[in-house]
Design a protein around this motif. Structure first.
Motif, PDB file in Angstrom:
ATOM      1  N   GLU A   1     -29.638  14.238 -28.630  1.00 34.47           N
ATOM      2  CA  GLU A   1     -29.389  15.673 -28.511  1.00 34.47           C
ATOM      3  C   GLU A   1     -28.432  16.148 -29.603  1.00 34.47           C
ATOM      4  OE1 GLU A   1     -29.819  15.715 -23.608  1.00 34.47           O
ATOM      5  OE2 GLU A   1     -27.876  16.044 -24.560  1.00 34.47           O
ATOM      6  N   ALA A   2     -27.356  15.368 -29.820  1.00 40.00           N
ATOM      7  CA  ALA A   2     -26.394  15.730 -30.857  1.00 40.00           C
ATOM      8  C   ALA A   2     -27.032  15.670 -32.240  1.00 40.00           C
ATOM      9  CB  ALA A   2     -25.183  14.800 -30.793  1.00 40.00           C
ATOM     10  N   ALA A   3     -27.871  14.640 -32.467  1.00 42.78           N
ATOM     11  CA  ALA A   3     -28.538  14.497 -33.760  1.00 42.78           C
ATOM     12  C   ALA A   3     -29.468  15.671 -34.026  1.00 42.78           C
ATOM     13  CB  ALA A   3     -29.310  13.181 -33.811  1.00 42.78           C
ATOM     14  N   ALA A   4     -30.158  16.132 -32.992  1.00 41.09           N
ATOM     15  CA  ALA A   4     -31.073  17.258 -33.152  1.00 41.09           C
ATOM     16  C   ALA A   4     -30.337  18.519 -33.579  1.00 41.09           C
ATOM     17  CB  ALA A   4     -31.827  17.505 -31.837  1.00 41.09           C
ATOM     18  N   GLU A   5     -29.103  18.671 -33.080  1.00 43.51           N
ATOM     19  CA  GLU A   5     -28.322  19.861 -33.428  1.00 43.51           C
ATOM     20  C   GLU A   5     -27.794  19.818 -34.861  1.00 43.51           C
ATOM     21  OE1 GLU A   5     -25.572  21.489 -30.691  1.00 43.51           O
ATOM     22  OE2 GLU A   5     -26.511  20.564 -28.948  1.00 43.51           O
ATOM     23  N   THR A   6     -27.772  18.635 -35.458  1.00 39.39           N
ATOM     24  CA  THR A   6     -27.298  18.517 -36.840  1.00 39.39           C
ATOM     25  C   THR A   6     -28.441  18.517 -37.846  1.00 39.39           C
ATOM     26  OG1 THR A   6     -27.346  16.087 -36.840  1.00 39.39           O
ATOM     27  CG2 THR A   6     -25.322  17.153 -36.082  1.00 39.39           C
ATOM     28  N   GLN A   7     -29.661  18.652 -37.381  1.00 40.04           N
ATOM     29  CA  GLN A   7     -30.813  18.534 -38.261  1.00 40.04           C
ATOM     30  C   GLN A   7     -30.789  19.558 -39.393  1.00 40.04           C
ATOM     31  OE1 GLN A   7     -32.946  15.933 -38.020  1.00 40.04           O
ATOM     32  NE2 GLN A   7     -33.599  16.671 -40.027  1.00 40.04           N
ATOM     33  N   ALA A   8     -30.337  20.766 -39.102  1.00 40.74           N
ATOM     34  CA  ALA A   8     -30.289  21.794 -40.140  1.00 40.74           C
ATOM     35  C   ALA A   8     -29.331  21.396 -41.263  1.00 40.74           C
ATOM     36  CB  ALA A   8     -29.863  23.128 -39.537  1.00 40.74           C
ATOM     37  N   ILE A   9     -28.231  20.723 -40.884  1.00 35.24           N
ATOM     38  CA  ILE A   9     -27.273  20.269 -41.891  1.00 35.24           C
ATOM     39  C   ILE A   9     -27.882  19.159 -42.728  1.00 35.24           C
ATOM     40  CG2 ILE A   9     -25.048  19.108 -42.228  1.00 35.24           C
ATOM     41  CD1 ILE A   9     -24.134  20.478 -39.601  1.00 35.24           C
ATOM     42  N   VAL A  10     -28.486  18.198 -42.051  1.00 32.47           N
ATOM     43  CA  VAL A  10     -29.038  17.033 -42.732  1.00 32.47           C
ATOM     44  C   VAL A  10     -30.156  17.426 -43.689  1.00 32.47           C
ATOM     45  CG1 VAL A  10     -30.268  14.861 -42.371  1.00 32.47           C
ATOM     46  CG2 VAL A  10     -28.395  15.493 -40.854  1.00 32.47           C
TER      47      VAL A  10
ATOM     48  N   GLY B   1     -24.458  15.376 -51.283  1.00 28.90           N
ATOM     49  CA  GLY B   1     -24.236  14.398 -50.224  1.00 28.90           C
ATOM     50  C   GLY B   1     -22.888  14.535 -49.545  1.00 28.90           C
ATOM     51  N   PHE B   2     -21.823  14.738 -50.329  1.00 29.15           N
ATOM     52  CA  PHE B   2     -20.503  14.873 -49.724  1.00 29.15           C
ATOM     53  C   PHE B   2     -20.434  16.119 -48.848  1.00 29.15           C
ATOM     54  CE2 PHE B   2     -16.310  16.868 -49.750  1.00 29.15           C
ATOM     55  CZ  PHE B   2     -15.606  15.913 -49.028  1.00 29.15           C
ATOM     56  N   GLU B   3     -20.975  17.238 -49.315  1.00 26.97           N
ATOM     57  CA  GLU B   3     -20.939  18.480 -48.532  1.00 26.97           C
ATOM     58  C   GLU B   3     -21.689  18.311 -47.210  1.00 26.97           C
ATOM     59  OE1 GLU B   3     -20.748  21.688 -52.247  1.00 26.97           O
ATOM     60  OE2 GLU B   3     -22.685  20.933 -51.524  1.00 26.97           O
TER      61      GLU B   3
ATOM     62  N   VAL C   1     -27.019   9.059 -40.771  1.00 25.92           N
ATOM     63  CA  VAL C   1     -25.912   8.932 -41.717  1.00 25.92           C
ATOM     64  C   VAL C   1     -26.390   8.275 -43.008  1.00 25.92           C
ATOM     65  CG1 VAL C   1     -23.643   7.886 -42.101  1.00 25.92           C
ATOM     66  CG2 VAL C   1     -24.196   8.871 -39.873  1.00 25.92           C
ATOM     67  N   ALA C   2     -27.275   7.303 -42.909  1.00 29.63           N
ATOM     68  CA  ALA C   2     -27.797   6.626 -44.099  1.00 29.63           C
ATOM     69  C   ALA C   2     -28.524   7.608 -45.013  1.00 29.63           C
ATOM     70  CB  ALA C   2     -28.733   5.493 -43.697  1.00 29.63           C
ATOM     71  N   ASP C   3     -29.245   8.562 -44.415  1.00 24.27           N
ATOM     72  CA  ASP C   3     -29.956   9.562 -45.213  1.00 24.27           C
ATOM     73  C   ASP C   3     -28.970  10.422 -46.002  1.00 24.27           C
ATOM     74  OD1 ASP C   3     -32.415  11.102 -45.907  1.00 24.27           O
ATOM     75  OD2 ASP C   3     -31.364  12.685 -44.823  1.00 24.27           O
ATOM     76  N   ILE C   4     -27.864  10.804 -45.356  1.00 29.42           N
ATOM     77  CA  ILE C   4     -26.833  11.596 -46.031  1.00 29.42           C
ATOM     78  C   ILE C   4     -26.198  10.783 -47.155  1.00 29.42           C
ATOM     79  CG2 ILE C   4     -24.597  12.730 -45.745  1.00 29.42           C
ATOM     80  CD1 ILE C   4     -25.426  13.375 -42.862  1.00 29.42           C
ATOM     81  N   LEU C   5     -25.868   9.531 -46.851  1.00 35.33           N
ATOM     82  CA  LEU C   5     -25.235   8.683 -47.863  1.00 35.33           C
ATOM     83  C   LEU C   5     -26.153   8.432 -49.048  1.00 35.33           C
ATOM     84  CD1 LEU C   5     -23.367   5.990 -45.723  1.00 35.33           C
ATOM     85  CD2 LEU C   5     -22.528   8.183 -46.584  1.00 35.33           C
ATOM     86  N   GLN C   6     -27.448   8.249 -48.776  1.00 39.66           N
ATOM     87  CA  GLN C   6     -28.379   7.997 -49.870  1.00 39.66           C
ATOM     88  C   GLN C   6     -28.443   9.184 -50.818  1.00 39.66           C
ATOM     89  OE1 GLN C   6     -30.228   4.949 -50.451  1.00 39.66           O
ATOM     90  NE2 GLN C   6     -30.103   6.068 -52.390  1.00 39.66           N
ATOM     91  N   GLN C   7     -28.463  10.397 -50.249  1.00 39.38           N
ATOM     92  CA  GLN C   7     -28.462  11.569 -51.119  1.00 39.38           C
ATOM     93  C   GLN C   7     -27.191  11.602 -51.960  1.00 39.38           C
ATOM     94  OE1 GLN C   7     -28.232  15.451 -49.356  1.00 39.38           O
ATOM     95  NE2 GLN C   7     -28.295  16.474 -51.327  1.00 39.38           N
ATOM     96  N   GLY C   8     -26.042  11.296 -51.316  1.00 41.27           N
ATOM     97  CA  GLY C   8     -24.784  11.297 -52.046  1.00 41.27           C
ATOM     98  C   GLY C   8     -24.757  10.244 -53.145  1.00 41.27           C
ATOM     99  N   MET C   9     -25.357   9.111 -52.887  1.00 42.94           N
ATOM    100  CA  MET C   9     -25.448   8.071 -53.920  1.00 42.94           C
ATOM    101  C   MET C   9     -26.363   8.512 -55.059  1.00 42.94           C
ATOM    102  SD  MET C   9     -25.674   4.717 -51.439  1.00 42.94           S
ATOM    103  CE  MET C   9     -24.303   4.282 -50.361  1.00 42.94           C
TER     104      MET C   9
END
Length: 235
Positions: A68-77, A84-86, A137-145
């Motif tokens: 449920e929490a992950a679904a609410e962050t989908q727009a951010i991701v 990536g940092f943002e 989180v891995a998806d966010i980190l990969q973009q940042g990398m």
């Protein structure tokens, strides 16, 4: 009346919903399997068909809450205008807000996890939550990398390591949950916040960021998170 046949997925979801309501009302430890099946209108055999134990029901509930929490962050991701940092910074801010908003329920459900005798259950629940959060989180980190926000590396391994840092706060949270006086709570709160600040510095170093870039908590977070629960305990 004839027995109502429901799809197993629906029946399992109903049992989780009933367990969630009872755990919130009474606390996990004070809720029995008999109470869950009574409210759900099922037999004990039906409960054990879906969950081998009350602990397994709590683990399933923890995973559902993480989803449920992950679904609410989908727009951010999925926001491609951010680096990536943002994205990671917004993700952490959003999760801090959710934790405060849902603190009374979370503490009622998971208070028992911070008792010494339930350490195995704590790790089982953390594993279920990690299954949901590591890919995110891995998806966010990969973009940042990829965009240079973070040092290059194995994004999935880094995500697992960063999430694993949260397990080291177990004793700090246990001290807060079990504080027997206001003075003990204040002391535990200071230790808890120092721990999270230190873990932010560790995360900065892992990702190659200036110290202070990653903030897992903000000033006053501990008071805000525990406020409703402490009032309920005092009552």
């Amino acid at each position: 009346m004839p027995r109502v046949i429901k799809h197993p997925t629906i029946r399992r979801a109903e049992l989780i919903a009933v367990a969630r309501a009872l755990f919130f009302e009474k606390g996990y430890e004070a809720t029995s399997v008999d109470e869950i099946i009574s409210r759900a209108g099922l037999s004990k055999g039906a409960f054990y068909y879906y969950f081998p134990s009350k602990e397994a029901a709590l683990e399933a509930l923890a995973e559902q809450m993480a989803l449920e929490a992950a679904a609410e962050t989908q727009a951010i991701v999925s926001n491609e205008t951010l680096n990536g940092f943002e994205r990671l910074d917004l993700f952490l801010k959003h999760n801090r807000r959710l934790k405060v908003e849902r603190a009374p329920e979370a503490l009622a459900l998971f208070e028992a996890l911070f008792r010494p005798e339930n350490i195995a259950l704590y790790h089982h629940v953390f594993t279920r939550i990690s299954r949901v959060l590591i890919p995110l989180v891995a998806d966010i980190l990969q973009q940042g990398m990829d965009d240079g926000s973070f040092l290059p590396g194995d994004a999935e391994a880094m995500a697992e390591i960063l999430l694993g840092l949260t397990t080291t706060t177990h004793d700090s949270v246990a001290a807060l949950v079990n504080a027997s006086s206001e003075e003990a709570f204040r002391s535990a709160a200071r230790a808890f916040e120092r721990r999270w600040i230190a873990q932010g510095i560790v995360a900065d170093r892992i990702l190659g960021l200036p110290e202070g870039s990653i903030q897992f908590i903000e000033p006053g977070f501990t008071e805000a998170f525990f406020a409703g629960w402490r009032q309920k305990q005092a009552g």
